[in-house]
Scaffold this active site. Sequence first.
Site, PDB file in Angstrom:
ATOM      1  N   HIS A 225       0.856  -1.190   0.000  1.00 24.73           N
ATOM      2  CA  HIS A 225       0.000   0.000   0.000  1.00 24.73           C
ATOM      3  C   HIS A 225       0.893   1.241   0.000  1.00 24.73           C
ATOM      4  O   HIS A 225       1.345   1.678  -1.042  1.00 24.73           O
ATOM      5  CB  HIS A 225      -0.922  -0.085   1.220  1.00 24.73           C
ATOM      6  CG  HIS A 225      -2.054   0.888   1.259  1.00 24.73           C
ATOM      7  ND1 HIS A 225      -2.283   1.828   0.293  1.00 24.73           N
ATOM      8  CD2 HIS A 225      -3.054   1.067   2.174  1.00 24.73           C
ATOM      9  CE1 HIS A 225      -3.356   2.538   0.606  1.00 24.73           C
ATOM     10  NE2 HIS A 225      -3.847   2.098   1.752  1.00 24.73           N
ATOM     11  N   HIS A 264      -1.717  -1.786  -9.618  1.00 22.12           N
ATOM     12  CA  HIS A 264      -2.692  -1.212  -8.688  1.00 22.12           C
ATOM     13  C   HIS A 264      -3.932  -2.092  -8.712  1.00 22.12           C
ATOM     14  O   HIS A 264      -4.315  -2.593  -9.772  1.00 22.12           O
ATOM     15  CB  HIS A 264      -3.043   0.222  -9.119  1.00 22.12           C
ATOM     16  CG  HIS A 264      -3.709   1.014  -8.046  1.00 22.12           C
ATOM     17  ND1 HIS A 264      -5.043   0.914  -7.797  1.00 22.12           N
ATOM     18  CD2 HIS A 264      -3.211   1.898  -7.151  1.00 22.12           C
ATOM     19  CE1 HIS A 264      -5.344   1.720  -6.793  1.00 22.12           C
ATOM     20  NE2 HIS A 264      -4.256   2.331  -6.374  1.00 22.12           N
ATOM     21  N   ASP A 317       3.036   6.100  -6.420  1.00 25.76           N
ATOM     22  CA  ASP A 317       4.276   6.016  -5.639  1.00 25.76           C
ATOM     23  C   ASP A 317       5.526   5.996  -6.502  1.00 25.76           C
ATOM     24  O   ASP A 317       6.627   6.186  -5.994  1.00 25.76           O
ATOM     25  CB  ASP A 317       4.263   4.739  -4.788  1.00 25.76           C
ATOM     26  CG  ASP A 317       3.400   4.907  -3.560  1.00 25.76           C
ATOM     27  OD1 ASP A 317       3.232   6.053  -3.115  1.00 25.76           O
ATOM     28  OD2 ASP A 317       2.898   3.898  -3.047  1.00 25.76           O
TER      29      ASP A 317
HETATM   30  N1  ACO Z   1       5.561  -5.950 -11.069  1.00 22.05           N
HETATM   31  C1  ACO Z   1       5.430  -7.104 -11.758  1.00 22.05           C
HETATM   32  N2  ACO Z   1       4.281  -7.826 -11.817  1.00 22.05           N
HETATM   33  C2  ACO Z   1       3.222  -7.339 -11.141  1.00 22.05           C
HETATM   34  C3  ACO Z   1       3.290  -6.139 -10.415  1.00 22.05           C
HETATM   35  C4  ACO Z   1       4.500  -5.430 -10.394  1.00 22.05           C
HETATM   36  N3  ACO Z   1       4.647  -4.301  -9.695  1.00 22.05           N
HETATM   37  N4  ACO Z   1       2.084  -5.904  -9.850  1.00 22.05           N
HETATM   38  C5  ACO Z   1       1.306  -6.917 -10.193  1.00 22.05           C
HETATM   39  N5  ACO Z   1       1.984  -7.782 -10.967  1.00 22.05           N
HETATM   40  C6  ACO Z   1       1.470  -9.031 -11.529  1.00 22.05           C
HETATM   41  C7  ACO Z   1       1.435 -10.104 -10.447  1.00 22.05           C
HETATM   42  O1  ACO Z   1       2.655 -10.810 -10.382  1.00 22.05           O
HETATM   43  C8  ACO Z   1       0.275 -10.967 -10.907  1.00 22.05           C
HETATM   44  O2  ACO Z   1       0.751 -11.806 -11.927  1.00 22.05           O
HETATM   45  P1  ACO Z   1       0.158 -13.283 -12.102  1.00 22.05           P
HETATM   46  O3  ACO Z   1      -1.302 -13.092 -12.406  1.00 22.05           O
HETATM   47  O4  ACO Z   1       0.954 -13.841 -13.230  1.00 22.05           O
HETATM   48  O5  ACO Z   1       0.381 -13.968 -10.779  1.00 22.05           O
HETATM   49  C9  ACO Z   1      -0.688  -9.958 -11.538  1.00 22.05           C
HETATM   50  O6  ACO Z   1       0.117  -8.832 -11.905  1.00 22.05           O
HETATM   51  C10 ACO Z   1      -1.773  -9.499 -10.593  1.00 22.05           C
HETATM   52  O7  ACO Z   1      -1.172  -9.091  -9.353  1.00 22.05           O
HETATM   53  P2  ACO Z   1      -1.954  -9.086  -7.981  1.00 22.05           P
HETATM   54  O8  ACO Z   1      -1.007  -8.973  -6.839  1.00 22.05           O
HETATM   55  O9  ACO Z   1      -2.918 -10.252  -7.966  1.00 22.05           O
HETATM   56  O10 ACO Z   1      -2.804  -7.782  -8.153  1.00 22.05           O
HETATM   57  P3  ACO Z   1      -3.342  -6.917  -6.986  1.00 22.05           P
HETATM   58  O11 ACO Z   1      -4.402  -6.090  -7.550  1.00 22.05           O
HETATM   59  O12 ACO Z   1      -3.708  -7.768  -5.804  1.00 22.05           O
HETATM   60  O13 ACO Z   1      -2.050  -6.091  -6.563  1.00 22.05           O
HETATM   61  C11 ACO Z   1      -0.528  -4.426  -5.949  1.00 22.05           C
HETATM   62  C12 ACO Z   1      -1.903  -4.732  -6.560  1.00 22.05           C
HETATM   63  C13 ACO Z   1      -0.420  -5.053  -4.555  1.00 22.05           C
HETATM   64  C14 ACO Z   1      -0.405  -2.916  -5.825  1.00 22.05           C
HETATM   65  C15 ACO Z   1       0.570  -4.986  -6.879  1.00 22.05           C
HETATM   66  O14 ACO Z   1       0.450  -4.437  -8.165  1.00 22.05           O
HETATM   67  C16 ACO Z   1       1.984  -4.756  -6.330  1.00 22.05           C
HETATM   68  O15 ACO Z   1       2.443  -5.527  -5.482  1.00 22.05           O
HETATM   69  N6  ACO Z   1       2.670  -3.653  -6.795  1.00 22.05           N
HETATM   70  C17 ACO Z   1       3.982  -3.328  -6.307  1.00 22.05           C
HETATM   71  C18 ACO Z   1       3.838  -2.560  -4.993  1.00 22.05           C
HETATM   72  C19 ACO Z   1       3.289  -1.161  -5.195  1.00 22.05           C
HETATM   73  O16 ACO Z   1       3.706  -0.436  -6.085  1.00 22.05           O
HETATM   74  N7  ACO Z   1       2.355  -0.783  -4.299  1.00 22.05           N
HETATM   75  C20 ACO Z   1       1.730   0.546  -4.325  1.00 22.05           C
HETATM   76  C21 ACO Z   1       0.284   0.416  -4.676  1.00 22.05           C
HETATM   77  S1  ACO Z   1      -0.398   1.993  -5.023  1.00 22.05           S
HETATM   78  C22 ACO Z   1      -0.856   2.623  -3.550  1.00 22.05           C
HETATM   79  O17 ACO Z   1      -1.136   1.970  -2.570  1.00 22.05           O
HETATM   80  C23 ACO Z   1      -0.905   4.061  -3.489  1.00 22.05           C
END
Ligand code: ACO
Length: 381
Positions: A225, A264, A317
Amino acid sequence: MTTSSSGVEIRRGLMGVYFDRTESCFIDGTIGKLLYRGYDIHELAENSTFEEVVYLLLYGKLPTRRELDAFDRQLRSDRDIPDDVLDIINKVKNGHPMDVLRTAVSALSAYDPDVRDNSEAALIRKGLRLTAMAPTIVAAHDRIRKGLKPVKPNPDLNHAGNFLHMLFDKMPSEEEMHIMDVDFILHAEHGSNASAFAARVAASTQTDLHSAVVAGIATLKGPAHGGAAEEVMKMAEEIGRPENAEPYARNILDNGGRVMGFGHRVYKAEDPRARHLRERSRTLGIAKGQPQWFGILTKLQDVMKPYQARGIFVNVDFFAGSIYYLMGIPDDIFISIFALGRIPGWTLNVVEQYRNNILIRPLTDYNGPMDVPYVPISQRN
Ligand code: ACO
């Protein structure tokens, strides 16, 4: 959605679930659209101020000049924190800044005259006091842990400028004040994100605003987050030079990892907030003689381009970390800055929850053994 063996439909992470209505914030993640109270985030980021946006969020309309002046005066006069809370900050000064902020906000409840009053007017008064005081906590903690004396709030400066002044004991430039102001606007509210949901769950039990904000701070702290800005900058520092960015990111992706600052839960297009920080990250980098950070971030975006087809774009971010870093802000305070911007949003979520309250209490499908006979301890082996 999955269906369990007992036939129950399970939506893990409450993904895609609507649990209530809101008038605070509209998000269309498919096209990257964000409105606060109906106003486009781009117009607010380009034309408004954090103070005006806080008024808009909490009172539902843009203020007149007179209303804004009175509101701003009140915010400026609420910035001091009790000496007892400064003592508490001193005692826990070795903790992570988010833990210190959480502790100090919790302690402030003991000094708030409205703590037991959960009327809408009192919730807003308390939310505004916390909005005004939280920068004082974050800045005082950073100075105390460095063995420096906290800087008193400066009523001649706006919210953003005063925060930077208390942090560095130095008058910030107009540009720095403006960037921090825009950054606070961009972080002020964002619907039912995890921390706002946590604040709403707390409020749904009819607890007080301080408790709900503490729940919000606790939930924001995680890297999925609010922690991503710090992680992005750590990643950029490890990368060091733009030419190292591609192999670095490929290595993460080939090993099933995540590149921080991308992806996201709601946005499957570019997070509209990122636009306002991208150009500022570039120009601030040039002004500070450190263009390499923007160069690294640009290369990372190039590597991540193919992931756009899967709805993975930069989030707010991604550029925020580089901006804070260039201003000289310690990296463990990046999440706290997000929290400073978000307190009005958490307050608004609590106000909405209270307006039409229902206890938030979902279900989990039991998946363990049934009716296991109890064996007395003397007979267990
Ligand atoms: N880099 C590479 N692959 C990614 C990324 C990323 N940053 N984010 C998601 N994916 C991929 C996952 O590996 C997953 O792949 P799969 O289906 O092959 O397993 C797919 O995209 C879906 O990811 P989930 O985690 O299921 O999606 P979710 O909606 O739950 O996650 C999250 C959102 C937690 C923000 C995720 O994108 C992440 O971990 N990002 C990196 C951390 C980040 O930047 N957080 C800030 C969020 S913005 C905020 O809070 C203001």
